[in-house]
Design a protein around this motif. Sequence first.
Motif, short mmCIF file in Angstrom:
data_model
loop_
_atom_site.label_atom_id
_atom_site.label_comp_id
_atom_site.label_asym_id
_atom_site.label_seq_id
_atom_site.Cartn_x
_atom_site.Cartn_y
_atom_site.Cartn_z
N PRO A 25 57.48 54.00 32.22
CA PRO A 25 56.75 55.22 32.71
C PRO A 25 57.23 55.31 34.06
O PRO A 25 57.12 56.49 34.62
CB PRO A 25 55.40 54.74 32.44
CG PRO A 25 55.22 53.67 31.35
CD PRO A 25 56.70 52.92 31.37
N VAL A 26 57.19 54.03 35.09
CA VAL A 26 57.63 54.51 36.46
C VAL A 26 59.10 54.97 36.55
O VAL A 26 58.93 55.84 37.56
CB VAL A 26 57.48 53.14 37.37
CG1 VAL A 26 58.66 51.89 36.83
CG2 VAL A 26 57.46 53.27 38.60
N ILE A 27 59.74 54.70 35.94
CA ILE A 27 61.09 55.22 35.97
C ILE A 27 61.12 56.71 35.30
O ILE A 27 61.80 57.69 36.03
CB ILE A 27 62.35 54.74 35.36
CG1 ILE A 27 62.47 53.40 36.05
CG2 ILE A 27 63.59 55.27 35.13
CD1 ILE A 27 63.54 52.24 35.24
N ASP A 28 60.22 57.00 34.46
CA ASP A 28 60.28 58.61 33.76
C ASP A 28 59.52 59.14 34.96
O ASP A 28 60.03 60.30 35.12
CB ASP A 28 59.48 58.64 32.45
CG ASP A 28 59.40 59.72 31.72
OD1 ASP A 28 60.15 60.42 31.62
OD2 ASP A 28 58.26 60.02 31.43
N ARG A 29 58.51 58.75 35.54
CA ARG A 29 57.95 59.38 36.69
C ARG A 29 58.73 59.80 37.74
O ARG A 29 58.78 60.98 38.28
CB ARG A 29 56.74 58.72 37.01
CG ARG A 29 55.42 59.00 36.36
CD ARG A 29 54.31 58.63 36.91
NE ARG A 29 54.37 57.01 37.51
CZ ARG A 29 54.16 55.95 36.80
NH1 ARG A 29 53.44 56.17 35.38
NH2 ARG A 29 54.06 54.87 37.17
N VAL A 73 63.18 51.66 41.32
CA VAL A 73 62.43 52.93 41.82
C VAL A 73 62.66 53.03 43.29
O VAL A 73 62.87 53.94 44.05
CB VAL A 73 61.33 53.32 41.28
CG1 VAL A 73 60.42 54.23 42.12
CG2 VAL A 73 61.23 53.81 39.69
N ALA A 74 62.34 51.65 44.06
CA ALA A 74 62.18 51.64 45.36
C ALA A 74 63.91 51.75 46.02
O ALA A 74 63.94 52.38 46.81
CB ALA A 74 62.00 50.24 45.97
N VAL A 75 64.67 51.23 44.98
CA VAL A 75 66.28 51.51 45.51
C VAL A 75 66.55 52.93 45.42
O VAL A 75 67.28 53.43 46.08
CB VAL A 75 67.13 50.58 44.43
CG1 VAL A 75 68.64 51.07 44.72
CG2 VAL A 75 67.04 49.27 44.73
N LEU A 76 66.11 53.62 44.37
CA LEU A 76 66.40 54.98 44.13
C LEU A 76 65.61 55.79 45.18
O LEU A 76 66.46 56.97 45.61
CB LEU A 76 66.01 55.58 42.68
CG LEU A 76 66.55 55.00 41.50
CD1 LEU A 76 65.51 55.35 40.42
CD2 LEU A 76 67.95 55.34 41.54
N GLU A 77 64.63 55.53 45.53
CA GLU A 77 63.89 56.06 46.63
C GLU A 77 64.49 56.02 47.91
O GLU A 77 64.73 57.03 48.69
CB GLU A 77 62.46 55.71 47.08
CG GLU A 77 61.35 56.12 45.94
CD GLU A 77 61.24 57.65 46.04
OE1 GLU A 77 61.42 58.35 46.89
OE2 GLU A 77 61.20 58.35 44.76
N THR A 78 65.34 54.86 48.34
CA THR A 78 66.08 54.83 49.23
C THR A 78 67.24 55.50 49.26
O THR A 78 67.63 56.23 50.45
CB THR A 78 66.41 53.15 49.57
OG1 THR A 78 64.99 52.65 49.64
CG2 THR A 78 67.30 52.85 50.71
N LEU A 79 67.94 55.66 48.32
CA LEU A 79 69.17 56.32 48.06
C LEU A 79 68.87 57.81 48.31
O LEU A 79 69.68 58.55 48.89
CB LEU A 79 69.84 56.11 46.84
CG LEU A 79 70.44 54.67 46.54
CD1 LEU A 79 70.85 54.63 45.10
CD2 LEU A 79 71.71 54.25 47.30
#
Length: 176
Positions: free
Chosen positions: A112-116, A61-67
């Motif tokens: 759940p964290v990836i789903d959110r 999720v941190a990687v996805l937020e950065t992207l």
Amino acid sequence: MPANRRPRAREEKRDEIVTSARRLFVDHGYDETSLSKIAADAGVTTNTVYWYFADKDHLLVAVLETLLAEAMSRYEPIAARPLGDKIMFAVDELSAMRNLVDTVHSRRSVSPVIDRWHDTFHGVADALTRDDLPPETAEAASHIIAFVVEGLLTHPGDDTERRAIVDLLVDRIAAH
């Protein structure tokens, strides 16, 4: 054990872990990338990774937020362009990380964290197209746009084919 390095500020170390994870997730895939590989690449111990991230999904999720933040920084010149250009921008941005898109979809049912994150991402994507759509169909149309973008990522064609699909989509859903 990683080589000794100069002391680093907390945010700098976190950023290095995210950068390593990003590179390894994109190059080798989520499933093939262990936290120990990420730690070694970042020059830290695996325990250090756990200090910053509860698990591999939180790191993803941190990687996805950065992207996403990087993509949004490139979006400003596109924001005033026609809907078809906005959709093509999304396809182009997401194509570079196609395997991460697949990972998000496969992991959201068990994480759940990836789903959110996935739901939040779709909310952001929907908001970027809503103003270009007739109000009475904007919600459904923005979902259709997301489905088409995901389809173009799963079944990539050349630029001409993708543009033809996007243009037909826009013609059908954005008519006022």
